[in-house]
Write an enzyme that holds these catalytic residues in place. Structure first.
Site, PDB file in Angstrom:
ATOM      1  N   TRP B 317       0.831  -1.203   0.000  1.00 20.44           N
ATOM      2  CA  TRP B 317       0.000   0.000   0.000  1.00 20.44           C
ATOM      3  C   TRP B 317       0.873   1.264   0.000  1.00 20.44           C
ATOM      4  O   TRP B 317       0.554   2.267  -0.636  1.00 20.44           O
ATOM      5  CB  TRP B 317      -0.949  -0.007   1.208  1.00 20.44           C
ATOM      6  N   HIS B 318       2.019   1.211   0.736  1.00 17.84           N
ATOM      7  CA  HIS B 318       2.910   2.367   0.756  1.00 17.84           C
ATOM      8  C   HIS B 318       3.472   2.646  -0.638  1.00 17.84           C
ATOM      9  O   HIS B 318       3.771   3.784  -0.990  1.00 17.84           O
ATOM     10  CB  HIS B 318       4.073   2.139   1.727  1.00 17.84           C
ATOM     11  N   GLY B 319       3.670   1.585  -1.416  1.00 15.32           N
ATOM     12  CA  GLY B 319       4.210   1.748  -2.766  1.00 15.32           C
ATOM     13  C   GLY B 319       4.812   0.445  -3.242  1.00 15.32           C
ATOM     14  O   GLY B 319       5.129  -0.434  -2.435  1.00 15.32           O
TER      15      GLY B 319
END
Lengths: 78, 384
Positions: B317-319
């Site tokens: 989700w962060h990347g």
């Protein structure tokens, strides 16, 4: 029904103490962690046909044996 | 203009919070004023990037349509997993396209806050499936999504909690309490973000960046860890403070994370609204489903898989960059190891209450956490 639920809880917590002290905070004392909580919700659904969604209730509303019993009873009546 | 940074933003914020305080103290509804102030800041912040503004509005319209349609289908067809899956997938799709785009070097559907707004939409979809949400007021849903204080970086509020505050008209006593807490948090946040995080960032850039010896790396991990805390916790404290003044008791996102004695404790104190979102909407559901389908013969194995999966998704989700995925996996594995250790070890059970054990556990955990931040920073990729 109460006894069945208490037995279930004692089983999940791996501790008979919940039966003698049903007002103890189960999360504070470490008796129930996130994993046991998931198992508890499943067990309530299986045994009593009551579905409680994980995000539905605040932890503070379901943190003692007595509160859990009250909630399940209320749902069974509904 | 950016949210919670620069003189322009703060001057506007302070001026625009004054009418809110007056309305609150005179026991008037703050609902319409929240619309006004959110609209003002959104237009100012997104005004310089019209394409982002369009994406934001487009997503909000799409999401509103989606949750209303899903609610209709849920009422008509009950707990249908097939429809439910489609609703979650559609809510998530713009974020997935955006994240893949970033990893591939192009930007599609990207707008400030896309990662955070998705959580709020998916929460509503999931709770509609659960039967916990039985009606959705589309205007209130839009207000919930666009409330400017937490639009771009959290905290992640929950719709039912938000609506409860949104519908309320506070008494003078209640609002006085909200106002004083709000002012305190706002000032604390400014101090954290401007003074503490600014200083630490200077130290990071001036003395540590570019050096890769073991001691420098350890120093980088610690300074970066504290920098990240003051930066993010400062931001969130400002967001929570402004929300309180506007009559919304936005949940806190941090609770002294560096005092945590083990990794589970850490995740109950760090980015709390994110970790509890993952707990409620991914971990617990995965575990219930696993027990039902008897996916694992051993409950500890199940917990370990659940924890690793949960944190891996959080990392993604962060990347999609390798350091974010590594960060998620790292925390998942540590959580799983600690879970097994705490359940199996007699040594742990005998000593967990003792002072020396708690002190030792705190120290080890602090270093584990700091190493995690070093991974998260991406700085290690310069070394490898």
């Amino acid at each position: 029904m109460e006894e069945k639920l208490l037995n279930l809880l004692a089983d999940l917590c791996d501790d008979e103490e919940v039966k003698s002290n049903p007002d103890e905070d189960l999360f504070e004392s470490g008796l129930i962690d996130s994993l046991a909580f998931a198992e508890l919700l499943y067990a309530i659904e299986e045994n009593f046909g009551v579905i409680i969604a994980p995000s539905e209730v605040e932890r503070s509303d379901i943190n003692t044996a007595n509160k859990i019993i009250a909630l399940v009873k209320e749902r069974m009546r509904a | 203009m950016s949210f919670f940074s620069g003189y322009e933003f703060f001057v506007c914020l302070f001026v625009l919070l004054i009418p809110a305080a007056v309305l609150g103290m005179t026991q008037k509804s703050l609902k319409w004023y929240r619309w006004v102030i959110s609209a003002f800041f959104i237009i100012r912040v997104y005004g310089s990037t019209p394409i982002q503004f369009l994406y934001l509005l487009g997503y909000v319209v799409f999401a509103t349509y989606l949750v209303k349609l899903y609610l209709f289908l849920r009422t008509k067809y009950g707990r249908n997993k097939y429809i439910y899956g489609h609703a979650v997938f559609l809510a998530l799709l713009p974020l997935v396209i955006y994240k893949i785009g970033v990893a591939q070097g192009f930007s599609l559907f990207g707008f400030l806050g896309i990662s955070y707004i998705c959580f709020r939409v998916i929460q509503v979809v999931i709770e509609t499936y659960d039967g916990v949400i039985c009606e959705i007021n589309e205007l209130q849903f839009v207000e919930f999504l666009l409330f400017f204080t937490s639009l771009s970086s959290g905290p992640i509020d929950r719709s039912r909690r938000f609506n409860e505050d949104d519908d309320r008209i506070w008494t003078r006593e209640e609002y006085t309490e909200l106002l004083s807490t709000g002012i305190y948090k706002l000032i604390l946040g400014i101090f954290y973000k401007v003074v503490c995080s600014g200083l630490l960032y200077y130290v990071l850039q001036t003395y540590l960046d570019g050096h890769y010896g073991p001691l420098y790396l350890a120093g980088y991990a610690y300074v970066y860890g504290f920098y990240l805390f003051f930066d993010f916790a400062g931001y969130c404290a400002m967001a929570v403070g402004a929300s309180y003044i506007l009559g919304i008791r936005m949940p806190d996102n941090f609770n002294k994370p560096f005092l945590s004695v083990d990794i589970k404790d850490f995740w109950n104190r760090w980015h709390i609204t994110l970790s509890s979102w993952f707990r409620d909407f991914i971990f617990t559901r995965f575990m219930i489903d696993s027990v039902r389908k008897k996916r694992f013969s051993n409950r500890l194995t199940g917990a370990a898989v659940g924890l690793i999966l949960n944190m891996l998704i959080m990392g993604v989700w962060h990347g999609l960059e390798p350091h974010y995925i590594a960060y998620g996996l790292y925390h998942g594995c540590i959580l799983a190891l600690v879970e097994v250790y705490q359940k199996k070890s007699g040594f742990y059970k005998r000593n967990k209450q003792k002072k020396w054990y708690i002190a030792l556990s705190w120290f080890i955990n602090l270093n584990v956490v700091m190493f995690g931040f070093l991974i998260f920073s991406g700085y290690l990729s310069n070394v490898l």
